[in-house]
Design a protein around this motif. Sequence first.
Motif, PDB file in Angstrom:
ATOM      1  N   LEU A   1       1.023  -1.094   0.112  1.00 51.17           N
ATOM      2  CA  LEU A   1       0.191  -0.433  -0.056  1.00 51.17           C
ATOM      3  C   LEU A   1       1.251   1.223  -0.169  1.00 51.17           C
ATOM      4  O   LEU A   1       0.284   1.749  -0.550  1.00 51.17           O
ATOM      5  CB  LEU A   1      -1.418  -0.058   1.428  1.00 51.17           C
ATOM      6  CG  LEU A   1      -2.245  -1.082   1.101  1.00 51.17           C
ATOM      7  CD1 LEU A   1      -3.395  -1.031   2.328  1.00 51.17           C
ATOM      8  CD2 LEU A   1      -2.848  -0.832  -0.147  1.00 51.17           C
ATOM      9  N   VAL A   2       2.027   1.375   0.553  1.00 53.51           N
ATOM     10  CA  VAL A   2       2.903   2.354   1.063  1.00 53.51           C
ATOM     11  C   VAL A   2       3.490   2.852  -0.572  1.00 53.51           C
ATOM     12  O   VAL A   2       3.064   4.349  -1.351  1.00 53.51           O
ATOM     13  CB  VAL A   2       4.037   2.296   1.649  1.00 53.51           C
ATOM     14  CG1 VAL A   2       4.674   3.212   1.368  1.00 53.51           C
ATOM     15  CG2 VAL A   2       3.234   1.842   3.057  1.00 53.51           C
ATOM     16  N   LEU A   3       3.727   1.771  -1.582  1.00 55.72           N
ATOM     17  CA  LEU A   3       4.045   1.336  -2.701  1.00 55.72           C
ATOM     18  C   LEU A   3       3.754   2.198  -3.700  1.00 55.72           C
ATOM     19  O   LEU A   3       3.763   3.009  -4.466  1.00 55.72           O
ATOM     20  CB  LEU A   3       5.179   0.711  -2.926  1.00 55.72           C
ATOM     21  CG  LEU A   3       6.298   0.078  -2.350  1.00 55.72           C
ATOM     22  CD1 LEU A   3       6.173  -0.918  -3.353  1.00 55.72           C
ATOM     23  CD2 LEU A   3       6.779   1.192  -3.095  1.00 55.72           C
ATOM     24  N   VAL A   4       2.293   1.884  -3.832  1.00 55.85           N
ATOM     25  CA  VAL A   4       1.345   1.725  -4.513  1.00 55.85           C
ATOM     26  C   VAL A   4       0.441   3.721  -4.418  1.00 55.85           C
ATOM     27  O   VAL A   4       0.165   3.977  -5.127  1.00 55.85           O
ATOM     28  CB  VAL A   4      -0.268   0.897  -4.803  1.00 55.85           C
ATOM     29  CG1 VAL A   4      -1.211   1.219  -5.037  1.00 55.85           C
ATOM     30  CG2 VAL A   4       0.362  -0.874  -4.665  1.00 55.85           C
ATOM     31  N   ALA A   5       0.623   3.889  -3.058  1.00 57.11           N
ATOM     32  CA  ALA A   5       0.023   4.978  -3.216  1.00 57.11           C
ATOM     33  C   ALA A   5       0.273   6.149  -3.264  1.00 57.11           C
ATOM     34  O   ALA A   5       0.078   7.121  -4.216  1.00 57.11           O
ATOM     35  CB  ALA A   5       0.110   5.106  -0.549  1.00 57.11           C
ATOM     36  N   PHE A   6       1.778   6.254  -2.843  1.00 56.93           N
ATOM     37  CA  PHE A   6       3.357   7.033  -3.473  1.00 56.93           C
ATOM     38  C   PHE A   6       3.101   7.011  -5.504  1.00 56.93           C
ATOM     39  O   PHE A   6       3.230   8.323  -6.009  1.00 56.93           O
ATOM     40  CB  PHE A   6       4.386   6.731  -2.705  1.00 56.93           C
ATOM     41  CG  PHE A   6       4.725   6.876  -1.255  1.00 56.93           C
ATOM     42  CD1 PHE A   6       4.860   8.849  -1.775  1.00 56.93           C
ATOM     43  CD2 PHE A   6       3.984   6.503  -1.091  1.00 56.93           C
ATOM     44  CE1 PHE A   6       4.903   8.993  -0.408  1.00 56.93           C
ATOM     45  CE2 PHE A   6       4.510   6.995   0.917  1.00 56.93           C
ATOM     46  CZ  PHE A   6       4.823   8.674   0.679  1.00 56.93           C
ATOM     47  N   GLY A   7       2.828   5.665  -5.753  1.00 53.96           N
ATOM     48  CA  GLY A   7       3.510   5.936  -7.188  1.00 53.96           C
ATOM     49  C   GLY A   7       1.813   6.425  -8.114  1.00 53.96           C
ATOM     50  O   GLY A   7       1.346   6.532  -9.056  1.00 53.96           O
ATOM     51  N   SER A   8       0.783   5.506  -7.529  1.00 55.24           N
ATOM     52  CA  SER A   8      -0.378   6.499  -8.377  1.00 55.24           C
ATOM     53  C   SER A   8      -0.628   8.504  -7.665  1.00 55.24           C
ATOM     54  O   SER A   8      -0.987   8.764  -8.878  1.00 55.24           O
ATOM     55  CB  SER A   8      -2.260   6.015  -7.036  1.00 55.24           C
ATOM     56  OG  SER A   8      -1.350   4.504  -7.464  1.00 55.24           O
ATOM     57  N   GLY A   9      -0.330   8.212  -6.172  1.00 58.12           N
ATOM     58  CA  GLY A   9       0.425  10.147  -6.526  1.00 58.12           C
ATOM     59  C   GLY A   9       0.765  10.878  -7.608  1.00 58.12           C
ATOM     60  O   GLY A   9       0.282  11.368  -8.023  1.00 58.12           O
ATOM     61  N   GLY A  10       2.216   9.613  -7.853  1.00 58.97           N
ATOM     62  CA  GLY A  10       2.896  10.417  -8.687  1.00 58.97           C
ATOM     63  C   GLY A  10       2.416  10.447 -10.517  1.00 58.97           C
ATOM     64  O   GLY A  10       2.280  11.150 -11.203  1.00 58.97           O
ATOM     65  N   VAL A  11       1.676   9.354 -10.292  1.00 61.79           N
ATOM     66  CA  VAL A  11       1.174   9.502 -11.483  1.00 61.79           C
ATOM     67  C   VAL A  11      -0.039  10.261 -12.261  1.00 61.79           C
ATOM     68  O   VAL A  11      -0.416  10.833 -12.847  1.00 61.79           O
ATOM     69  CB  VAL A  11      -0.002   7.627 -12.084  1.00 61.79           C
ATOM     70  CG1 VAL A  11      -0.176   7.477 -13.529  1.00 61.79           C
ATOM     71  CG2 VAL A  11       1.736   6.485 -12.066  1.00 61.79           C
ATOM     72  N   LYS A  12      -0.805  10.029 -11.012  1.00 61.68           N
ATOM     73  CA  LYS A  12      -2.558  11.838 -11.500  1.00 61.68           C
ATOM     74  C   LYS A  12      -1.390  12.918 -11.330  1.00 61.68           C
ATOM     75  O   LYS A  12      -2.321  13.478 -11.908  1.00 61.68           O
ATOM     76  CB  LYS A  12      -3.324  10.970  -9.954  1.00 61.68           C
ATOM     77  CG  LYS A  12      -4.698  12.137  -9.498  1.00 61.68           C
ATOM     78  CD  LYS A  12      -4.764  12.376  -8.045  1.00 61.68           C
ATOM     79  CE  LYS A  12      -5.617  10.538  -8.290  1.00 61.68           C
ATOM     80  NZ  LYS A  12      -6.573  10.347  -9.140  1.00 61.68           N
ATOM     81  N   ALA A  13      -0.513  12.969 -10.650  1.00 65.36           N
ATOM     82  CA  ALA A  13      -0.217  14.170 -10.150  1.00 65.36           C
ATOM     83  C   ALA A  13       0.752  14.749 -11.997  1.00 65.36           C
ATOM     84  O   ALA A  13       0.781  16.381 -12.051  1.00 65.36           O
ATOM     85  CB  ALA A  13       1.185  14.458  -9.549  1.00 65.36           C
ATOM     86  N   THR A  14       0.768  13.673 -12.148  1.00 68.29           N
ATOM     87  CA  THR A  14       2.354  14.232 -13.269  1.00 68.29           C
ATOM     88  C   THR A  14       1.461  14.166 -14.823  1.00 68.29           C
ATOM     89  O   THR A  14       1.213  14.513 -15.966  1.00 68.29           O
ATOM     90  CB  THR A  14       3.302  13.564 -13.873  1.00 68.29           C
ATOM     91  OG1 THR A  14       2.645  12.317 -13.414  1.00 68.29           O
ATOM     92  CG2 THR A  14       4.499  14.574 -12.954  1.00 68.29           C
ATOM     93  N   ALA A  15       0.780  12.867 -15.118  1.00 67.11           N
ATOM     94  CA  ALA A  15      -0.520  11.975 -16.466  1.00 67.11           C
ATOM     95  C   ALA A  15      -0.938  13.878 -16.932  1.00 67.11           C
ATOM     96  O   ALA A  15      -0.891  13.202 -18.254  1.00 67.11           O
ATOM     97  CB  ALA A  15      -1.074  10.915 -16.080  1.00 67.11           C
TER      98      ALA A  15
END
Length: 492
Positions: A128-142
Motif C-alpha cells: 500500500l505504501v508503494l501503490v499510494a506514492f506511485g499512484s500519487g505520482g502518476v495522478k500528478a503528472t499524467a
Amino acid sequence: MTSTPPAPEQDTREARRDRAFFGQPLALTNLFGVEMWERFSFYGMQGILLIYLYYQTTDGGLGISEHTATGIVGAYGGMVYISTIVGGWIADRVLGGERTLFYSAILVMGGHIALSVLPGLLGVGVGLVLVAFGSGGVKATATSLVGDLYDEHDERRDAGFSLFYMGINIGGLVGPLLTGLLRDNAGFHWGFGLAAIGMALGLIQYTVFRRNLHGVGARPSDPLSRNQRLAYAGGAVAVIVIVAVLSVTGVVTADRLSDIVVGIAAAATLLYFLVILTSRQVTHVERRRVIAFMPMFIASVVFWSLFQQIFTVLTIYSDKRLDRNLFGWEFPVSWVQSIEPVWVVVGAGAFAAMWTKMGDRQPATPIKFALGTGGMGVAFLLFLLMPAGQNTAPVWGLVLILGVFATSELMLSPVGLSLATKLAPRAFHTQMVALFFLSVALGTALSGTLARYYDEDNEAPYFATLGLVAVAVGMVLAVASPGIKKLMSGVK
C-alpha cells in the motif's frame, strides 16, 4: 562532428504538430494507455482490498477487525491524494513530469507485486505504501503531460482530454470486474497479481512508444540546485526514520492510521491557507478569492468523506447486506464498485451538453458545490429505504443510489480543479490545485475514520446522521452563495 540536440521548445512544438491519432498527437495514446492500466490496477486492487483485510484466514483473508480494516483503506486513499503533491513537486523540481510518471508507474507495479507475493500485513504495508506514492505520482503528472501536448489556443485540447478521461473510466470500470472474478475463483493474491500485470502492460506500451512524447516533460520546470537536492534528500531520510521509529514504538498503529492521515492533511491545509493569505505577493482581490474558496473546500471535504465510502462502508454493505444473486449466481463483491463509473460515463456527456446549452444561465460554482454535497447526503438517506436483513437489499436499489452518487460527483468533482485554478493567486497557482487535492485527501481519510461507526445490524442512525449533515452543509453553502460570489470578485 555531432549534431546539436533539438531544444526542448522545438521538441514540444513537434509533439503539438502531430495529428496521427484521429487528429490528436500520437503521444496521447501513450498517456491514455498508461493511465488506463494504472486505473485498472488501482481500482482492481481496491475492489478486493477491504474484504482481504477483514475476511477470515479460512476464506483467504487476514482476519483483521472491520473497524481497523476500514481505517487502513481510508488512510491509504488519503495518502494517495497527499502523494499527488509530492509527485508534482518531484516533477517540477527534480525529475520532470515524464520520468516522474515512468518511475511512479514502476512503484505502482511493485506495490501490487508485494500484495500478491508477500504474506500477511508485511505485504499490505509494503504494497500500500508503494501503490499510494506511485499512484500519487502518476495522478500528478499524467494530466499535466496531456495538457503539455497542446498550446493554450489549440482547439483539439478538450477532445484530447475527453479521450484521456475515457481511458480513466475504462480502467476503473474493468479493473474491479476482473480482479473480483479472479479472486472468487483463484484467491486474493491472484487478484492482486492481475493488478500488477495490468500495470506492467501499461509500462511496456509506455516504454515502447515513449519517443512519441518528443521530450515533452523531460526536464523539471524549476530544478533544485545541488545543495538544495542534498538538503531535501536529508529531510526525506529524516522523515522515513521518524515514521519507522513511531511505528516500532507503537505510536503509529493500524487502527490509528486514518486519524493520523486526517491530522497530516488538516495540518497541511492550515499551513497552505496561512502561507497564501499572509503572503505579500497576494493582492487584496486575490486574497478575497482565496477566502471565497474556503467554504467550498469544506463542502468538498464533506462530499469526499461520504463518496469515498464506496471503498469502505459500501464494500461491507455489498458483502453483508446486498442480495448479489444474479440468475442463480452470486457475483463478486467488487463488481459493485464498477456501477458508479458506468453512471459517470453515461452522465458526463449529458452534463456537458446541459451546461453548454444553459451558458450564462447555468448555476454558479458555489451552487454546484452545494448541489453536489447535498446530493451525497440524499444518497445516504436513500439507504434508509432499503430493506433490513442479511443479503436482502436489492441490487436495483443500490444501482439507483449509486446513480445519485454519480450525479453528485458530476456536480462537484469536474469543477473543483477548475475552480482552484480560477481563484488561485498568480504566485500560488500550483499550491491552490494542491489545496483541492488536500480536500480530497482529508475527505478520503475521514471516510475510513467514519466507517468505524457503521454497524450493519443497526445502520439507520449512521446513514441518517451523515446524510442529514451533508444536506445541511449543502443548504448552508447555497444560502451563503451570494456572499461567496461577491468574494470571488468576478470569477464565475
